[in-house]
Design a protein around this motif. Structure first.
Motif, PDB file in Angstrom:
ATOM      1  N   SER A 128       0.776  -1.209   0.095  1.00  6.44           N
ATOM      2  CA  SER A 128      -0.192  -0.159  -0.206  1.00  6.44           C
ATOM      3  C   SER A 128       0.868   1.394  -0.089  1.00  6.44           C
ATOM      4  O   SER A 128       2.015   1.183   0.346  1.00  6.44           O
ATOM      5  CB  SER A 128      -0.905   0.180   1.094  1.00  6.44           C
ATOM      6  N   ASP A 129       0.168   2.406  -0.247  1.00  7.58           N
ATOM      7  CA  ASP A 129       1.064   3.630  -0.373  1.00  7.58           C
ATOM      8  C   ASP A 129       0.769   4.201   0.980  1.00  7.58           C
ATOM      9  O   ASP A 129      -0.510   4.415   1.388  1.00  7.58           O
ATOM     10  CB  ASP A 129       0.232   4.511  -1.583  1.00  7.58           C
ATOM     11  N   LEU A 240      -6.508   1.846   7.429  1.00  9.82           N
ATOM     12  CA  LEU A 240      -6.026   0.472   7.172  1.00  9.82           C
ATOM     13  C   LEU A 240      -6.185  -0.407   8.486  1.00  9.82           C
ATOM     14  O   LEU A 240      -5.553   0.192   9.312  1.00  9.82           O
ATOM     15  CB  LEU A 240      -4.807   0.226   6.401  1.00  9.82           C
ATOM     16  N   ARG A 251      -9.972  -1.806   4.383  1.00  9.70           N
ATOM     17  CA  ARG A 251      -9.699  -0.125   4.126  1.00  9.70           C
ATOM     18  C   ARG A 251     -10.913   0.435   4.315  1.00  9.70           C
ATOM     19  O   ARG A 251     -12.179   0.254   3.559  1.00  9.70           O
ATOM     20  CB  ARG A 251      -9.377  -0.158   2.612  1.00  9.70           C
TER      21      ARG A 251
END
Length: 322
Positions: A128-129, A240, A251
């Protein structure tokens, strides 16, 4: 460095040092992966004996108590035998320096047992970013008296002041935090002890700071009546939320929530980590981009040792140990 060989009956020979539950698990996984594991109980051997045996092996697994690391790693380095060492690598910064020097000939082909990096939900977090995350929290708790049938905390390495306690025993969460947020700075470490086990932390709470300003915590305890393993990362407009015990990945956003129930076989994490280790030993590419190669986990190892040394005991718990 010693080149990999075919070894016994065409299979890689691996010496597994330590015949407790984790050593037996590693031996079984090695056999399942096509290697030839030889299990050696630590109580029946010594570092000098291991040094004599190692030249007959292609690799070694160190699955002893936490305070028995340096002499075995030194023997592996001297023999040119790469090793898979259970976590934590060490709990004193000075020992980490000595281990790094001793392991240098084989460090590029060695690993540390942070197998939670292979958890499906953690891999989703890692993909994930996370640049906008401003707060993160990892928590793990479990009733230490309920771990395994016939097992007693007070008879185990976990009850020792030197190398025991929850922070070292359940340090995967520290590694996961360090893996996701490189460059963490250690803040306060508050611990609870027990009158019967001086110097052993039964619960520890660690504050951390990331270079981007994100604030984080890692909490761990031996008190939770059932397994709790949870991570939450908060960013503006999204969070998250991961249950690593179930496992469930969620999410959370202002628009809509996304929930994924993930299949996760606990032993598969151990097996996949061992498969990457065998690949390293053979000079092949590892499958996992975050495989806990020894050279890649030094930051985690140093953070764990620093946290252990920084523990400040703020109280005692009352708990019966049958």
């Amino acid at each position: 460095a010693k080149p990999p060989s075919l070894g016994y009956a065409g299979a890689m020979r691996v010496l597994v040092i330590g015949a407790g539950s984790i050593g037996r698990r590693h031996a079984a996984n090695l056999d399942a992966l096509g290697a030839r594991a030889v299990l050696l109980a630590w109580r029946e051997t010594s570092a000098a004996d291991v040094a004599l045996r190692l030249p007959g092996f292609d690799a070694a697994v160190i699955a002893t108590a936490t305070d028995i690391r340096l002499p075995l790693i030194a023997a592996c380095g001297a023999a040119g035998v790469p090793f898979y060492c259970e976590k934590p690598l060490a709990f004193r910064p000075a020992d980490l320096d000595a281990i790094a020097a001793a392991a240098a000939p084989v460090a590029a082909r060695s690993m540390v047992g942070f197998m939670m990096r292979y958890h499906a939900a953690f891999r989703m977090l890692a993909d994930s970013d996370l640049a906008a995350v401003f707060r993160f929290h990892f928590a793990i708790g479990h009733d230490v008296t309920q771990w395994r049938a016939g097992w007693r905390f007070q008879d185990s390495y976990a009850a020792r002041a030197e190398g025991g306690g929850v922070l070292l025993d359940l340090c995967h969460e520290i590694d996961m935090a360090a893996c996701l947020f490189p460059g963490l700075a250690l803040g306060a470490v508050q611990s609870l002890g027990h009158a019967a086990f001086p110097g052993v932390d039964m619960a520890s709470h660690i504050t951390l700071g990331a270079p981007n300003g994100a604030a984080g915590t890692v909490s761990m305890d031996y008190l939770c009546p059932r397994l709790l393993r949870h991570a939450r990362l908060d960013a503006q407009g999204a969070s998250l939320d991961v249950d690593l015990a179930t496992p469930t990945y969620r999410r959370l956003t202002t628009a809509a929530d996304t929930r994924l129930d993930l299949a996760q076989d606990r032993n598969a994490m151990f097996r996949d980590a061992m498969a990457d280790f065998l690949a390293l030993v053979s000079g092949r590419q590892v499958a996992h981009p975050l495989a806990p190669r020894m050279q890649a986990v030094q930051e985690s190892c140093r953070l764990i040792a620093a946290a252990w040394a920084a523990r400040r005991f703020t109280g005692l718990i009352e708990k019966d140990f049958p």
